[in-house]
Design a protein around this motif. Structure first.
Motif, PDB file in Angstrom:
ATOM      1  N   GLU A   1       1.021  -1.025   0.078  1.00  0.00           N
ATOM      2  CA  GLU A   1      -0.155   0.194   0.058  1.00  0.00           C
ATOM      3  C   GLU A   1       0.555   1.146   0.132  1.00  0.00           C
ATOM      4  OE1 GLU A   1      -3.863   1.844   2.701  1.00  0.00           O
ATOM      5  OE2 GLU A   1      -3.182   0.031   2.517  1.00  0.00           O
ATOM      6  N   LEU A   2       2.258   1.190   0.971  1.00  0.00           N
ATOM      7  CA  LEU A   2       3.029   2.186   0.992  1.00  0.00           C
ATOM      8  C   LEU A   2       3.343   2.844  -0.629  1.00  0.00           C
ATOM      9  CD1 LEU A   2       4.975   1.650   4.287  1.00  0.00           C
ATOM     10  CD2 LEU A   2       3.492   3.504   3.331  1.00  0.00           C
ATOM     11  N   TRP A   3       3.777   1.405  -0.954  1.00  0.00           N
ATOM     12  CA  TRP A   3       4.177   2.069  -2.462  1.00  0.00           C
ATOM     13  C   TRP A   3       3.688   1.868  -3.460  1.00  0.00           C
ATOM     14  CZ3 TRP A   3       3.590  -1.914  -7.007  1.00  0.00           C
ATOM     15  CH2 TRP A   3       4.093  -1.464  -7.618  1.00  0.00           C
ATOM     16  N   VAL A   4       1.885   1.646  -3.578  1.00  0.00           N
ATOM     17  CA  VAL A   4       1.269   2.195  -4.612  1.00  0.00           C
ATOM     18  C   VAL A   4       0.932   3.653  -4.269  1.00  0.00           C
ATOM     19  CG1 VAL A   4      -1.143   1.876  -5.224  1.00  0.00           C
ATOM     20  CG2 VAL A   4       0.085  -0.309  -4.808  1.00  0.00           C
ATOM     21  N   ASN A   5       1.372   4.175  -2.971  1.00  0.00           N
ATOM     22  CA  ASN A   5       0.694   5.115  -2.712  1.00  0.00           C
ATOM     23  C   ASN A   5       1.657   6.259  -2.919  1.00  0.00           C
ATOM     24  OD1 ASN A   5      -2.180   4.735  -2.578  1.00  0.00           O
ATOM     25  ND2 ASN A   5      -1.623   4.296  -0.198  1.00  0.00           N
ATOM     26  N   GLY A   6       3.508   6.092  -3.326  1.00  0.00           N
ATOM     27  CA  GLY A   6       3.924   6.698  -4.005  1.00  0.00           C
ATOM     28  C   GLY A   6       5.036   6.879  -2.781  1.00  0.00           C
ATOM     29  N   LYS A   7       4.328   6.271  -1.180  1.00  0.00           N
ATOM     30  CA  LYS A   7       5.338   6.716  -0.323  1.00  0.00           C
ATOM     31  C   LYS A   7       7.157   6.261  -0.127  1.00  0.00           C
ATOM     32  CE  LYS A   7       1.876   9.142   1.511  1.00  0.00           C
ATOM     33  NZ  LYS A   7       1.119   8.292   2.839  1.00  0.00           N
ATOM     34  N   ILE A   8       7.021   4.872  -1.141  1.00  0.00           N
ATOM     35  CA  ILE A   8       8.616   3.817  -0.786  1.00  0.00           C
ATOM     36  C   ILE A   8       7.909   3.708  -2.523  1.00  0.00           C
ATOM     37  CG2 ILE A   8       8.646   3.455   1.533  1.00  0.00           C
ATOM     38  CD1 ILE A   8       7.027   0.906   0.410  1.00  0.00           C
ATOM     39  N   GLY A   9       9.791   3.254  -2.608  1.00  0.00           N
ATOM     40  CA  GLY A   9       9.903   3.118  -4.115  1.00  0.00           C
ATOM     41  C   GLY A   9       9.485   1.495  -4.509  1.00  0.00           C
ATOM     42  N   SER A  10       9.585   1.082  -4.944  1.00  0.00           N
ATOM     43  CA  SER A  10       9.589  -0.348  -5.371  1.00  0.00           C
ATOM     44  C   SER A  10      11.019  -0.961  -4.517  1.00  0.00           C
ATOM     45  CB  SER A  10      10.249  -0.925  -7.039  1.00  0.00           C
ATOM     46  OG  SER A  10      10.890  -0.660  -7.512  1.00  0.00           O
ATOM     47  N   GLN A  11      12.443  -0.973  -4.962  1.00  0.00           N
ATOM     48  CA  GLN A  11      13.438  -1.883  -3.953  1.00  0.00           C
ATOM     49  C   GLN A  11      13.132  -1.273  -2.560  1.00  0.00           C
ATOM     50  OE1 GLN A  11      17.543   0.644  -4.729  1.00  0.00           O
ATOM     51  NE2 GLN A  11      18.212  -0.910  -3.045  1.00  0.00           N
ATOM     52  N   GLU A  12      12.168  -0.805  -2.574  1.00  0.00           N
ATOM     53  CA  GLU A  12      12.866  -0.598  -0.666  1.00  0.00           C
ATOM     54  C   GLU A  12      11.529  -1.268  -0.383  1.00  0.00           C
ATOM     55  OE1 GLU A  12      10.787   2.023   3.444  1.00  0.00           O
ATOM     56  OE2 GLU A  12      11.402   3.364   1.465  1.00  0.00           O
ATOM     57  N   CYS A  13      10.269  -1.535  -1.589  1.00  0.00           N
ATOM     58  CA  CYS A  13       9.268  -2.348  -0.663  1.00  0.00           C
ATOM     59  C   CYS A  13       9.499  -3.910  -0.624  1.00  0.00           C
ATOM     60  CB  CYS A  13       7.808  -2.191  -2.071  1.00  0.00           C
ATOM     61  SG  CYS A  13       6.098  -2.820  -1.829  1.00  0.00           S
ATOM     62  N   MET A  14      10.588  -4.040  -2.340  1.00  0.00           N
ATOM     63  CA  MET A  14      10.688  -5.266  -2.761  1.00  0.00           C
ATOM     64  C   MET A  14      11.460  -5.536  -1.118  1.00  0.00           C
ATOM     65  SD  MET A  14      10.430  -6.268  -6.993  1.00  0.00           S
ATOM     66  CE  MET A  14      10.915  -7.932  -6.341  1.00  0.00           C
ATOM     67  N   SER A  15      12.413  -5.433  -0.933  1.00  0.00           N
ATOM     68  CA  SER A  15      13.760  -5.334   0.231  1.00  0.00           C
ATOM     69  C   SER A  15      13.168  -6.024   0.878  1.00  0.00           C
ATOM     70  CB  SER A  15      14.086  -4.484   0.329  1.00  0.00           C
ATOM     71  OG  SER A  15      15.738  -5.207   0.931  1.00  0.00           O
ATOM     72  N   LYS A  16      11.642  -4.954   1.894  1.00  0.00           N
ATOM     73  CA  LYS A  16      10.966  -5.508   2.914  1.00  0.00           C
ATOM     74  C   LYS A  16      10.518  -6.311   2.781  1.00  0.00           C
ATOM     75  CE  LYS A  16      11.799  -1.144   5.075  1.00  0.00           C
ATOM     76  NZ  LYS A  16      11.764   0.401   4.776  1.00  0.00           N
ATOM     77  N   GLN A  17       9.903  -6.881   1.718  1.00  0.00           N
ATOM     78  CA  GLN A  17       8.055  -7.855   1.701  1.00  0.00           C
ATOM     79  C   GLN A  17       9.085  -9.091   1.515  1.00  0.00           C
ATOM     80  OE1 GLN A  17       6.273  -5.905  -2.072  1.00  0.00           O
ATOM     81  NE2 GLN A  17       4.905  -6.549  -0.907  1.00  0.00           N
ATOM     82  N   ILE A  18      10.303  -9.735   0.614  1.00  0.00           N
ATOM     83  CA  ILE A  18      11.188 -10.351   1.022  1.00  0.00           C
ATOM     84  C   ILE A  18      11.906 -11.028   1.983  1.00  0.00           C
ATOM     85  CG2 ILE A  18      13.076 -11.420  -0.351  1.00  0.00           C
ATOM     86  CD1 ILE A  18      10.827 -11.417  -2.981  1.00  0.00           C
ATOM     87  N   ALA A  19      12.109 -10.434   2.808  1.00  0.00           N
ATOM     88  CA  ALA A  19      12.601 -10.319   4.110  1.00  0.00           C
ATOM     89  C   ALA A  19      11.457 -11.217   4.847  1.00  0.00           C
ATOM     90  CB  ALA A  19      13.334  -8.964   4.745  1.00  0.00           C
ATOM     91  N   LEU A  20      10.205 -11.120   4.446  1.00  0.00           N
ATOM     92  CA  LEU A  20       9.136 -11.271   5.338  1.00  0.00           C
ATOM     93  C   LEU A  20       8.890 -12.735   4.409  1.00  0.00           C
ATOM     94  CD1 LEU A  20       7.002  -7.855   5.893  1.00  0.00           C
ATOM     95  CD2 LEU A  20       8.214  -9.419   7.730  1.00  0.00           C
ATOM     96  N   MET A  21       9.315 -12.962   4.049  1.00  0.00           N
ATOM     97  CA  MET A  21       8.771 -14.535   3.635  1.00  0.00           C
ATOM     98  C   MET A  21       9.099 -15.450   4.188  1.00  0.00           C
ATOM     99  SD  MET A  21       8.781 -14.945  -1.172  1.00  0.00           S
ATOM    100  CE  MET A  21      10.613 -15.052  -1.228  1.00  0.00           C
ATOM    101  N   ASP A  22       8.364 -16.380   4.109  1.00  0.00           N
ATOM    102  CA  ASP A  22       9.206 -17.853   5.345  1.00  0.00           C
ATOM    103  C   ASP A  22       8.832 -18.654   4.634  1.00  0.00           C
ATOM    104  OD1 ASP A  22       9.733 -19.812   7.146  1.00  0.00           O
ATOM    105  OD2 ASP A  22       7.502 -19.463   8.047  1.00  0.00           O
ATOM    106  N   ALA A  23       9.932 -19.714   4.000  1.00  0.00           N
ATOM    107  CA  ALA A  23      10.022 -20.620   3.057  1.00  0.00           C
ATOM    108  C   ALA A  23      11.680 -21.497   2.557  1.00  0.00           C
ATOM    109  CB  ALA A  23       8.899 -19.993   1.790  1.00  0.00           C
ATOM    110  N   SER A  24      11.165 -22.340   3.040  1.00  0.00           N
ATOM    111  CA  SER A  24      12.072 -23.181   1.985  1.00  0.00           C
ATOM    112  C   SER A  24      12.896 -23.198   0.523  1.00  0.00           C
ATOM    113  CB  SER A  24      12.336 -24.690   2.427  1.00  0.00           C
ATOM    114  OG  SER A  24      11.150 -25.442   1.891  1.00  0.00           O
ATOM    115  N   LEU A  25      13.450 -23.349   0.336  1.00  0.00           N
ATOM    116  CA  LEU A  25      14.123 -23.720  -0.880  1.00  0.00           C
ATOM    117  C   LEU A  25      12.911 -24.542  -2.087  1.00  0.00           C
ATOM    118  CD1 LEU A  25      15.879 -22.236  -3.560  1.00  0.00           C
ATOM    119  CD2 LEU A  25      17.593 -24.030  -2.893  1.00  0.00           C
ATOM    120  N   ASP A  26      12.374 -25.948  -1.276  1.00  0.00           N
ATOM    121  CA  ASP A  26      12.155 -26.885  -1.490  1.00  0.00           C
ATOM    122  C   ASP A  26      10.483 -26.237  -2.244  1.00  0.00           C
ATOM    123  OD1 ASP A  26      13.749 -28.201  -2.276  1.00  0.00           O
ATOM    124  OD2 ASP A  26      13.127 -29.844  -0.881  1.00  0.00           O
TER     125      ASP A  26
END
Length: 242
Positions: A55-80
């Motif tokens: 939502e912050l990215w869509v509203n122009g509050k943050i750029g895609s680099q910051e958005c993706m960096s923080k979102q990927i850090a919130l992923m919980d998954a094994s490689l498989d």
């Protein structure tokens, strides 16, 4: 202490001499792939906070680099687990024929994406496409369930604050007779102003029309292949049917 490392293979990045053929730069998510890969992974593995960042990215509050960096850090998954989801993502059924045509006619094709290098490599390889140059954000894994992103193609002066500055890639291809671009969405807006011709899908069509950018509306890569065939001995924009 977590140690993160790249899980993509060594990506092929060729260099070219002065060239009289065009080069085609292709977005990946929603252009080559049918689904947006990052959105798909986050819908499966993203933890609390991903939607707020979007939502912050869509509203122009943050750029895609910051958005993706923080979102990927919130992923919980094994490689498989990650690979199982990537195995379900399909690509444009006409993309392989497009690649075959460009290879037969010595037209270079680069994937230029603000997405994930490993995911792109995995999906293309599953569809029998290897050795295609890929320029994307670097997905890092700690061999457990944590993920990070690195941004080898970031540009601090990028207007869109993207993780991968597509305009910088265009600057490096000026030795080609023409730079053609295939895309579909917001990550393709800025770069569309800096290429010779755009093959546009979805939101990018309206953007090109609004900004009077030379383009052709497409529904699949079959349209791009047909246009290249018609334009083999002419300038792309002259031959294109709008």
């Amino acid at each position: 202490m977590n140690t993160f490392s790249s899980i993509a293979n060594h990506l092929f990045h060729p260099s070219y001499p002065q060239n009289h053929t065009p080069i085609v730069l292709c977005d990946f998510d929603g252009t080559i792939s049918v689904k947006d890969v990052t959105d798909t992974l986050l819908s499966h593995f993203g933890q609390n906070g991903c939607d707020e960042l979007e939502e912050l990215w869509v509203n122009g509050k943050i750029g895609s680099q910051e958005c993706m960096s923080k979102q990927i850090a919130l992923m919980d998954a094994s490689l498989d687990e990650l690979n199982q989801v990537l195995s379900q993502i399909e690509i444009d059924p006409d993309f392989k024929s497009f690649i075959h045509y460009t290879e037969q006619n010595n037209i270079p094709v680069h994937v230029v994406s603000d997405g994930l290098d490993y995911a792109i490599e995995f999906i293309l390889k599953r569809h029998g496409i290897e050795h295609l140059p890929i320029f994307a954000n670097k997905l890092m894994h700690n061999n457990a369930r944590s993920w990070r992103l690195e941004f080898p193609y970031a540009n601090k002066d990028c207007i869109k604050q993207s993780g991968n500055c597509k305009c910088n890639h265009v600057k490096k291809q000026q030795h080609f007779s023409q730079i053609l671009y295939v895309g579909d969405g917001t990550s393709d807006y800025c770069v569309s102003h800096n290429v010779d011709f755009v093959f546009a899908k979805d939101k990018l069509v309206n953007y090109c029309e609004k900004n009077k950018i030379e383009h052709c509306k497409i529904t699949s890569f079959a349209d791009v292949t047909s246009a290249l065939k018609r334009a083999q001995h002419a300038v792309i924009p002259v031959m294109m049917v709008k």
